[in-house]
Design a protein around this motif. Structure first.
Motif, PDB file in Angstrom:
ATOM      1  N   ALA A  44     -24.578 -44.454  38.225  1.00  0.00           N
ATOM      2  CA  ALA A  44     -23.439 -44.090  39.078  1.00  0.00           C
ATOM      3  C   ALA A  44     -22.370 -43.343  38.289  1.00  0.00           C
ATOM      4  O   ALA A  44     -21.661 -42.508  38.837  1.00  0.00           O
ATOM      5  CB  ALA A  44     -22.838 -45.349  39.702  1.00  0.00           C
ATOM      6  N   PHE A  45     -22.261 -43.597  36.999  1.00  0.00           N
ATOM      7  CA  PHE A  45     -21.227 -42.947  36.190  1.00  0.00           C
ATOM      8  C   PHE A  45     -21.473 -41.458  36.007  1.00  0.00           C
ATOM      9  O   PHE A  45     -20.551 -40.678  36.007  1.00  0.00           O
ATOM     10  CB  PHE A  45     -21.113 -43.602  34.811  1.00  0.00           C
ATOM     11  CG  PHE A  45     -20.069 -42.946  33.948  1.00  0.00           C
ATOM     12  CD1 PHE A  45     -18.732 -43.131  34.211  1.00  0.00           C
ATOM     13  CD2 PHE A  45     -20.418 -42.140  32.888  1.00  0.00           C
ATOM     14  CE1 PHE A  45     -17.755 -42.528  33.445  1.00  0.00           C
ATOM     15  CE2 PHE A  45     -19.460 -41.526  32.097  1.00  0.00           C
ATOM     16  CZ  PHE A  45     -18.131 -41.732  32.384  1.00  0.00           C
ATOM     17  N   GLY A  46     -22.692 -41.046  35.882  1.00  0.00           N
ATOM     18  CA  GLY A  46     -22.983 -39.653  35.570  1.00  0.00           C
ATOM     19  C   GLY A  46     -22.827 -38.674  36.706  1.00  0.00           C
ATOM     20  O   GLY A  46     -22.793 -37.469  36.491  1.00  0.00           O
ATOM     21  N   MET A  47     -22.721 -39.153  37.920  1.00  0.00           N
ATOM     22  CA  MET A  47     -22.704 -38.284  39.087  1.00  0.00           C
ATOM     23  C   MET A  47     -21.435 -37.428  39.138  1.00  0.00           C
ATOM     24  O   MET A  47     -20.356 -37.921  39.424  1.00  0.00           O
ATOM     25  CB  MET A  47     -22.823 -39.111  40.368  1.00  0.00           C
ATOM     26  CG  MET A  47     -24.032 -40.040  40.377  1.00  0.00           C
ATOM     27  SD  MET A  47     -25.575 -39.183  40.106  1.00  0.00           S
ATOM     28  CE  MET A  47     -25.919 -38.655  41.740  1.00  0.00           C
ATOM     29  N   GLY A  48     -21.581 -36.149  38.822  1.00  0.00           N
ATOM     30  CA  GLY A  48     -20.483 -35.195  38.949  1.00  0.00           C
ATOM     31  C   GLY A  48     -19.388 -35.310  37.918  1.00  0.00           C
ATOM     32  O   GLY A  48     -18.326 -34.721  38.081  1.00  0.00           O
ATOM     33  N   ILE A  49     -19.598 -36.033  36.853  1.00  0.00           N
ATOM     34  CA  ILE A  49     -18.557 -36.216  35.843  1.00  0.00           C
ATOM     35  C   ILE A  49     -18.842 -35.307  34.657  1.00  0.00           C
ATOM     36  O   ILE A  49     -19.948 -35.275  34.140  1.00  0.00           O
ATOM     37  CB  ILE A  49     -18.491 -37.694  35.397  1.00  0.00           C
ATOM     38  CG1 ILE A  49     -18.041 -38.553  36.575  1.00  0.00           C
ATOM     39  CG2 ILE A  49     -17.566 -37.866  34.212  1.00  0.00           C
ATOM     40  CD1 ILE A  49     -18.085 -40.034  36.304  1.00  0.00           C
ATOM     41  N   GLN A  50     -17.840 -34.560  34.239  1.00  0.00           N
ATOM     42  CA  GLN A  50     -17.978 -33.627  33.124  1.00  0.00           C
ATOM     43  C   GLN A  50     -17.131 -34.123  31.955  1.00  0.00           C
ATOM     44  O   GLN A  50     -15.926 -33.975  31.951  1.00  0.00           O
ATOM     45  CB  GLN A  50     -17.535 -32.225  33.563  1.00  0.00           C
ATOM     46  CG  GLN A  50     -17.614 -31.167  32.497  1.00  0.00           C
ATOM     47  CD  GLN A  50     -19.055 -30.848  32.085  1.00  0.00           C
ATOM     48  OE1 GLN A  50     -20.011 -31.350  32.633  1.00  0.00           O
ATOM     49  NE2 GLN A  50     -19.182 -30.003  31.098  1.00  0.00           N
ATOM     50  N   ILE A  51     -17.777 -34.738  30.987  1.00  0.00           N
ATOM     51  CA  ILE A  51     -17.105 -35.199  29.765  1.00  0.00           C
ATOM     52  C   ILE A  51     -17.905 -34.641  28.601  1.00  0.00           C
ATOM     53  O   ILE A  51     -19.102 -34.882  28.488  1.00  0.00           O
ATOM     54  CB  ILE A  51     -17.047 -36.742  29.703  1.00  0.00           C
ATOM     55  CG1 ILE A  51     -16.262 -37.287  30.897  1.00  0.00           C
ATOM     56  CG2 ILE A  51     -16.405 -37.195  28.397  1.00  0.00           C
ATOM     57  CD1 ILE A  51     -16.259 -38.794  30.996  1.00  0.00           C
ATOM     58  N   THR A  52     -17.253 -33.890  27.734  1.00  0.00           N
ATOM     59  CA  THR A  52     -17.982 -33.168  26.690  1.00  0.00           C
ATOM     60  C   THR A  52     -18.158 -33.932  25.385  1.00  0.00           C
ATOM     61  O   THR A  52     -19.045 -33.619  24.618  1.00  0.00           O
ATOM     62  CB  THR A  52     -17.287 -31.836  26.376  1.00  0.00           C
ATOM     63  OG1 THR A  52     -15.949 -32.105  25.964  1.00  0.00           O
ATOM     64  CG2 THR A  52     -17.289 -30.928  27.580  1.00  0.00           C
ATOM     65  N   ASN A  53     -17.327 -34.922  25.098  1.00  0.00           N
ATOM     66  CA  ASN A  53     -17.365 -35.521  23.762  1.00  0.00           C
ATOM     67  C   ASN A  53     -18.118 -36.851  23.692  1.00  0.00           C
ATOM     68  O   ASN A  53     -17.777 -37.720  22.912  1.00  0.00           O
ATOM     69  CB  ASN A  53     -15.950 -35.681  23.207  1.00  0.00           C
ATOM     70  CG  ASN A  53     -15.100 -36.609  24.039  1.00  0.00           C
ATOM     71  OD1 ASN A  53     -15.474 -36.995  25.141  1.00  0.00           O
ATOM     72  ND2 ASN A  53     -13.943 -36.961  23.529  1.00  0.00           N
ATOM     73  N   ILE A  54     -19.181 -37.001  24.465  1.00  0.00           N
ATOM     74  CA  ILE A  54     -20.021 -38.192  24.385  1.00  0.00           C
ATOM     75  C   ILE A  54     -21.054 -37.942  23.288  1.00  0.00           C
ATOM     76  O   ILE A  54     -21.786 -36.964  23.325  1.00  0.00           O
ATOM     77  CB  ILE A  54     -20.709 -38.483  25.734  1.00  0.00           C
ATOM     78  CG1 ILE A  54     -19.643 -38.828  26.776  1.00  0.00           C
ATOM     79  CG2 ILE A  54     -21.730 -39.606  25.585  1.00  0.00           C
ATOM     80  CD1 ILE A  54     -20.176 -38.975  28.174  1.00  0.00           C
ATOM     81  N   SER A  55     -21.113 -38.832  22.308  1.00  0.00           N
ATOM     82  CA  SER A  55     -22.009 -38.583  21.181  1.00  0.00           C
ATOM     83  C   SER A  55     -23.206 -39.537  21.115  1.00  0.00           C
ATOM     84  O   SER A  55     -24.170 -39.249  20.437  1.00  0.00           O
ATOM     85  CB  SER A  55     -21.234 -38.648  19.865  1.00  0.00           C
ATOM     86  OG  SER A  55     -20.551 -39.865  19.757  1.00  0.00           O
ATOM     87  N   ILE A  56     -23.149 -40.658  21.828  1.00  0.00           N
ATOM     88  CA  ILE A  56     -24.268 -41.602  21.816  1.00  0.00           C
ATOM     89  C   ILE A  56     -24.519 -42.106  23.236  1.00  0.00           C
ATOM     90  O   ILE A  56     -23.581 -42.505  23.934  1.00  0.00           O
ATOM     91  CB  ILE A  56     -23.986 -42.813  20.908  1.00  0.00           C
ATOM     92  CG1 ILE A  56     -23.751 -42.369  19.469  1.00  0.00           C
ATOM     93  CG2 ILE A  56     -25.145 -43.807  20.970  1.00  0.00           C
ATOM     94  CD1 ILE A  56     -23.288 -43.483  18.554  1.00  0.00           C
TER      95      ILE A  56
END
Length: 125
Positions: free
Chosen positions: A54-66
């Motif tokens: 559910a978290f990934g739907m339509g969310i744009q976050i660029t600095n996720i490393s793991i």
């Protein structure tokens, strides 16, 4: 949060000071918005997010490393989309999957065989 107690906070016991959060499809809208806002901030206190797809739907976050995936997805494409949240800022990233026996029962057998043969080569770059 009671399981981790004060370790879950950076400072006072306040939802805005949490360093770990849980995000699911049952999380209310206000909490979802607060979590996304905190997670997007490079100087935000939130450092670990335990989430369902559910978290990934339509969310744009660029600095996720793991990204750590618990259980096998049903298809290789869904896994690709889930780990595709990693390293969008052109830095190196790491995606790890921990399949467990029950999670493999609904997966395509050919996909599972492919994962087993290629897990050493899957990297998030």
């Amino acid at each position: 949060m009671e399981e981790v107690g004060m370790e879950a906070y950076d400072g006072d016991v306040n939802v805005h000071n949490r360093i770990i959060e849980l995000y699911t499809s049952s999380t209310d809208d206000e909490t979802q918005n607060r979590i996304v806002d905190q997670f997007k901030k490079s100087d935000g206190k939130l450092r670990v997010l335990v989430a369902t797809v559910a978290f990934g739907m339509g969310i744009q976050i660029t600095n996720i490393s793991i990204i750590i995936k618990w259980g096998a997805p049903k298809t290789l494409m869904s896994y690709w989309q889930e780990v595709g949240r990693c390293a969008r800022d052109n830095r190196r990233g790491l995606a790890v999957m921990y399949p467990y026996p029950r999670s493999l029962t609904g997966s395509d057998k050919n996909v599972v065989k492919h994962w087993v043969l290629s897990l050493r080569r899957i990297k998030c770059v």
